[in-house]
Design a protein around this motif. Structure first.
Motif, PDB file in Angstrom:
ATOM      1  N   PHE A  28       0.638  -1.224  -0.088  1.00 40.64           N
ATOM      2  CA  PHE A  28       0.055  -0.010   0.041  1.00 40.64           C
ATOM      3  C   PHE A  28       0.987   1.255   0.039  1.00 40.64           C
ATOM      4  O   PHE A  28       0.494   2.280  -0.705  1.00 40.64           O
ATOM      5  CB  PHE A  28      -0.980  -0.076   1.180  1.00 40.64           C
ATOM      6  CG  PHE A  28      -2.137  -0.971   0.949  1.00 40.64           C
ATOM      7  CD1 PHE A  28      -2.953  -0.934  -0.158  1.00 40.64           C
ATOM      8  CD2 PHE A  28      -2.089  -2.084   1.769  1.00 40.64           C
ATOM      9  CE1 PHE A  28      -3.939  -1.840  -0.008  1.00 40.64           C
ATOM     10  CE2 PHE A  28      -3.215  -3.017   1.454  1.00 40.64           C
ATOM     11  CZ  PHE A  28      -4.002  -3.100   0.769  1.00 40.64           C
ATOM     12  N   GLN A  29       1.956   1.407   0.700  1.00 35.45           N
ATOM     13  CA  GLN A  29       2.870   2.527   0.748  1.00 35.45           C
ATOM     14  C   GLN A  29       3.634   2.765  -0.479  1.00 35.45           C
ATOM     15  O   GLN A  29       3.410   3.991  -1.064  1.00 35.45           O
ATOM     16  CB  GLN A  29       3.541   2.445   2.041  1.00 35.45           C
ATOM     17  CG  GLN A  29       4.302   1.243   2.292  1.00 35.45           C
ATOM     18  CD  GLN A  29       4.873   1.208   3.648  1.00 35.45           C
ATOM     19  OE1 GLN A  29       4.351   2.103   4.671  1.00 35.45           O
ATOM     20  NE2 GLN A  29       5.573   0.416   4.190  1.00 35.45           N
ATOM     21  N   MET A  30       3.946   1.868  -1.190  1.00 34.06           N
ATOM     22  CA  MET A  30       4.827   1.827  -2.274  1.00 34.06           C
ATOM     23  C   MET A  30       3.723   2.249  -3.556  1.00 34.06           C
ATOM     24  O   MET A  30       4.104   3.177  -4.174  1.00 34.06           O
ATOM     25  CB  MET A  30       5.527   0.691  -2.925  1.00 34.06           C
ATOM     26  CG  MET A  30       6.770   0.391  -1.770  1.00 34.06           C
ATOM     27  SD  MET A  30       7.750  -0.725  -2.719  1.00 34.06           S
ATOM     28  CE  MET A  30       9.051  -0.808  -1.397  1.00 34.06           C
ATOM     29  N   PHE A  31       2.692   1.730  -3.657  1.00 31.44           N
ATOM     30  CA  PHE A  31       1.628   1.972  -4.540  1.00 31.44           C
ATOM     31  C   PHE A  31       1.277   3.553  -4.410  1.00 31.44           C
ATOM     32  O   PHE A  31       1.081   4.341  -5.255  1.00 31.44           O
ATOM     33  CB  PHE A  31       0.385   1.180  -4.239  1.00 31.44           C
ATOM     34  CG  PHE A  31      -0.145   0.478  -5.440  1.00 31.44           C
ATOM     35  CD1 PHE A  31       0.646  -0.583  -6.001  1.00 31.44           C
ATOM     36  CD2 PHE A  31      -0.905   1.096  -6.325  1.00 31.44           C
ATOM     37  CE1 PHE A  31       0.277  -0.973  -7.166  1.00 31.44           C
ATOM     38  CE2 PHE A  31      -1.462   0.605  -7.574  1.00 31.44           C
ATOM     39  CZ  PHE A  31      -0.735  -0.708  -7.861  1.00 31.44           C
ATOM     40  N   ARG A  32       1.006   4.172  -3.169  1.00 29.34           N
ATOM     41  CA  ARG A  32       0.762   5.444  -3.109  1.00 29.34           C
ATOM     42  C   ARG A  32       1.950   6.365  -3.366  1.00 29.34           C
ATOM     43  O   ARG A  32       1.831   7.280  -4.037  1.00 29.34           O
ATOM     44  CB  ARG A  32       0.310   5.842  -1.661  1.00 29.34           C
ATOM     45  CG  ARG A  32      -0.779   5.104  -1.077  1.00 29.34           C
ATOM     46  CD  ARG A  32      -1.522   5.795   0.180  1.00 29.34           C
ATOM     47  NE  ARG A  32      -3.004   5.449   0.205  1.00 29.34           N
ATOM     48  CZ  ARG A  32      -3.819   6.077   0.898  1.00 29.34           C
ATOM     49  NH1 ARG A  32      -3.522   7.223   1.421  1.00 29.34           N
ATOM     50  NH2 ARG A  32      -5.180   5.527   0.712  1.00 29.34           N
ATOM     51  N   ALA A  33       3.136   5.807  -3.180  1.00 32.68           N
ATOM     52  CA  ALA A  33       4.381   6.726  -3.188  1.00 32.68           C
ATOM     53  C   ALA A  33       4.367   7.107  -4.736  1.00 32.68           C
ATOM     54  O   ALA A  33       4.658   7.983  -5.327  1.00 32.68           O
ATOM     55  CB  ALA A  33       5.410   6.140  -2.660  1.00 32.68           C
ATOM     56  N   LEU A  34       4.328   5.700  -5.690  1.00 32.27           N
ATOM     57  CA  LEU A  34       4.438   5.691  -6.972  1.00 32.27           C
ATOM     58  C   LEU A  34       3.545   6.714  -7.658  1.00 32.27           C
ATOM     59  O   LEU A  34       3.588   7.448  -8.757  1.00 32.27           O
ATOM     60  CB  LEU A  34       4.334   4.312  -7.623  1.00 32.27           C
ATOM     61  CG  LEU A  34       5.682   3.556  -7.240  1.00 32.27           C
ATOM     62  CD1 LEU A  34       5.591   2.129  -7.989  1.00 32.27           C
ATOM     63  CD2 LEU A  34       6.895   4.269  -7.974  1.00 32.27           C
ATOM     64  N   ASP A  35       2.192   6.616  -7.246  1.00 39.28           N
ATOM     65  CA  ASP A  35       1.162   7.258  -7.763  1.00 39.28           C
ATOM     66  C   ASP A  35       1.402   8.740  -7.643  1.00 39.28           C
ATOM     67  O   ASP A  35       1.175   9.532  -8.669  1.00 39.28           O
ATOM     68  CB  ASP A  35      -0.237   6.691  -6.968  1.00 39.28           C
ATOM     69  CG  ASP A  35      -1.300   7.090  -7.742  1.00 39.28           C
ATOM     70  OD1 ASP A  35      -1.445   7.285  -8.978  1.00 39.28           O
ATOM     71  OD2 ASP A  35      -2.431   7.289  -7.201  1.00 39.28           O
ATOM     72  N   LEU A  36       1.911   9.131  -6.267  1.00 42.22           N
ATOM     73  CA  LEU A  36       2.268  10.489  -6.331  1.00 42.22           C
ATOM     74  C   LEU A  36       3.428  10.976  -7.473  1.00 42.22           C
ATOM     75  O   LEU A  36       3.289  12.063  -7.845  1.00 42.22           O
ATOM     76  CB  LEU A  36       2.895  10.735  -4.813  1.00 42.22           C
ATOM     77  CG  LEU A  36       2.389  11.870  -3.892  1.00 42.22           C
ATOM     78  CD1 LEU A  36       0.811  11.729  -3.899  1.00 42.22           C
ATOM     79  CD2 LEU A  36       2.985  11.771  -2.551  1.00 42.22           C
ATOM     80  N   PHE A  37       4.206  10.103  -7.451  1.00 48.47           N
ATOM     81  CA  PHE A  37       5.517  10.349  -8.226  1.00 48.47           C
ATOM     82  C   PHE A  37       4.942  10.326  -9.788  1.00 48.47           C
ATOM     83  O   PHE A  37       5.430  11.509 -10.551  1.00 48.47           O
ATOM     84  CB  PHE A  37       6.469   9.290  -8.381  1.00 48.47           C
ATOM     85  CG  PHE A  37       7.626   9.202  -7.164  1.00 48.47           C
ATOM     86  CD1 PHE A  37       8.212  10.217  -6.837  1.00 48.47           C
ATOM     87  CD2 PHE A  37       8.171   8.046  -7.002  1.00 48.47           C
ATOM     88  CE1 PHE A  37       9.149  10.069  -5.931  1.00 48.47           C
ATOM     89  CE2 PHE A  37       9.011   7.941  -6.010  1.00 48.47           C
ATOM     90  CZ  PHE A  37       9.353   8.830  -5.520  1.00 48.47           C
ATOM     91  N   ALA A  38       3.878   9.738 -10.091  1.00 48.85           N
ATOM     92  CA  ALA A  38       3.561   9.482 -11.326  1.00 48.85           C
ATOM     93  C   ALA A  38       2.574  11.042 -11.905  1.00 48.85           C
ATOM     94  O   ALA A  38       2.748  11.273 -12.892  1.00 48.85           O
ATOM     95  CB  ALA A  38       2.603   8.153 -11.502  1.00 48.85           C
ATOM     96  N   GLU A  39       2.207  11.699 -10.908  1.00 50.58           N
ATOM     97  CA  GLU A  39       1.545  12.757 -11.156  1.00 50.58           C
ATOM     98  C   GLU A  39       0.435  12.764 -12.182  1.00 50.58           C
ATOM     99  O   GLU A  39       0.289  13.671 -12.783  1.00 50.58           O
ATOM    100  CB  GLU A  39       2.508  14.068 -11.401  1.00 50.58           C
ATOM    101  CG  GLU A  39       3.508  14.376 -10.268  1.00 50.58           C
ATOM    102  CD  GLU A  39       4.324  15.432 -10.523  1.00 50.58           C
ATOM    103  OE1 GLU A  39       4.788  15.533 -11.519  1.00 50.58           O
ATOM    104  OE2 GLU A  39       4.597  16.330  -9.650  1.00 50.58           O
ATOM    105  N   GLY A  40      -0.084  11.665 -12.447  1.00 46.70           N
ATOM    106  CA  GLY A  40      -1.091  11.589 -13.291  1.00 46.70           C
ATOM    107  C   GLY A  40      -0.431  11.493 -14.899  1.00 46.70           C
ATOM    108  O   GLY A  40      -1.288  11.226 -15.834  1.00 46.70           O
TER     109      GLY A  40
END
Ligand code: TXA
Ligand code: MG
Length: 319
Positions: A277-289
């Motif tokens: 869960f934490q890595m998924f959230r972190a990557l989603d943040l990096f990805a910036e859509g």
């Protein structure tokens, strides 16, 4: 998963200290509450919490109830509004669980399955209280049975299902209530019942001075699909990827050179679940859509089934 010797501990000071030491070291201690036996892990330790799912053989990550020794500890974990404060004052300690807004970072993300809310209760059983006091922190615990089996109300039931899969069970005899806690979404504007249980709904309604409607589908994240919609990342997600494109962030598992993050470089599914869960959230943040998330193949065994279930929901087409 590794086979271990499950110790049966006496419900005395020595047994409680041993049970707490096991929790502190990231292990699993089953313990009696007034409702059913719980399978406890340190709620702040993601790897320990992942072991709960492994031991139970849960096919997916349901959010867990956090058990606390005091209102102070509960308030460090969640935000208490007027309804929550009122219900806690009347029914704690006891078989009532409150679902409340989570204070970010207060417990391991796996405890709440990545949701923004958390389920909390203060058990009344002296052995549960003794264990929480000996640990000095919150304990995440579902009922101490293999997934899909009935909840245990004696230490023998716990061993029937989980012997060799957990570190210890504290034998406190039979549970007095025998059914799980009542779960209430303790929202100030629209409180509702998520699960009937050890505290009668009528008693809660009497304290609130108004009816307590049954929570709708949307309030029950345990329903398949529901959790996914709380949780779907903004980024597009692609699974079983061994060669990501330049427009993707790669979430690795095992030997994945060049991966932006790795769930477990050594290919350990317990570690991977703890990081999910934490890595998924972190990557989603990096990805910036603007970038997608590509996930390496995860074996469909043990905790890998729960991880893949979660990943498939995240990758499913959006409405
Ligand atoms: O009496 C009990 O509640 C026992 C003892 C051990 O405390 N525990 C128990 O846990 O029954 P478990 O995991 O079997 O049930 C937890 C329930 C699940 O149905 C889950 O969906 C709900 O709590 N739950 C947990 N976190 C939630 C959240 N943030 N929002 C809504 N429901 C939540
Ligand atoms: Mg259960």
């Amino acid at each position: 998963m590794s086979q271990k010797t499950t110790q049966t501990l006496a419900p005395d000071a020595q047994g409680l200290a041993r049970g707490a030491d096991i929790l502190r070291a990231g292990g699993l201690t089953a313990f009696p509450t007034e409702t059913v036996y719980g399978l406890g892990a340190d709620a702040t330790n993601d790897t320990a919490v992942a072991r709960i799912f492994e031991a139970k053989g849960r096919p997916r990550f349901n959010p867990l109830i956090v058990h606390v020794a005091s209102l102070d500890v509960a308030q460090d974990i969640a935000q208490f509004g007027a309804v929550a404060t009122l219900l806690a004052a009347h029914f704690w300690p006891g078989p009532l669980t409150l679902v409340l807004p989570l204070r970010p970072g207060a417990v391991a993300p796996l405890v709440s399955a990545g949701l923004d809310s958390v389920a909390i209760r203060m058990p009344a059983h002296p052995v549960a209280q003794g264990l929480l006091a000996a640990l000095g922190g919150p304990v995440a615990a579902p009922s101490a049975n293999p997934s899909g089996k009935v909840s245990p109300t004696r230490a023998e039931h716990v061993l029937e299902g989980l012997d060799g899969r957990i570190d210890a069970v504290i034998d406190g005899g039979a549970c007095a209530v025998g059914v799980e806690s009542t779960i209430v979404l303790a929202d100030d504007t629209a409180p509702c019942l998520l699960r009937p249980g050890g505290v009668a709904v009528e008693d809660i309604e009497a304290v609130l001075g108004r009816p307590l409607p049954v929570g709708g589908e949307s309030a029950t994240p345990s329903a398949p699909g529901q959790l996914a919609s709380h949780y779907a990342p903004d980024a597009a997600v692609r699974l079983n990827v061994t060669a990501p494109t330049r427009n993707e962030l790669w979430l690795g598992f095992g030997d994945c050179r060049g991966a932006q993050m790795n769930l477990s470089p050594k290919g350990d599914l317990v570690e991977a679940a703890a990081n999910l869960f934490q890595m998924f959230r972190a990557l989603d943040l990096f990805a910036e859509g603007s970038k997608g998330i590509a996930v390496a193949p995860i074996p469909e065994t043990g905790l890998g089934r729960a991880i893949n279930d979660r990943l498939r929901r995240a990758a499913a087409p959006r409405e």
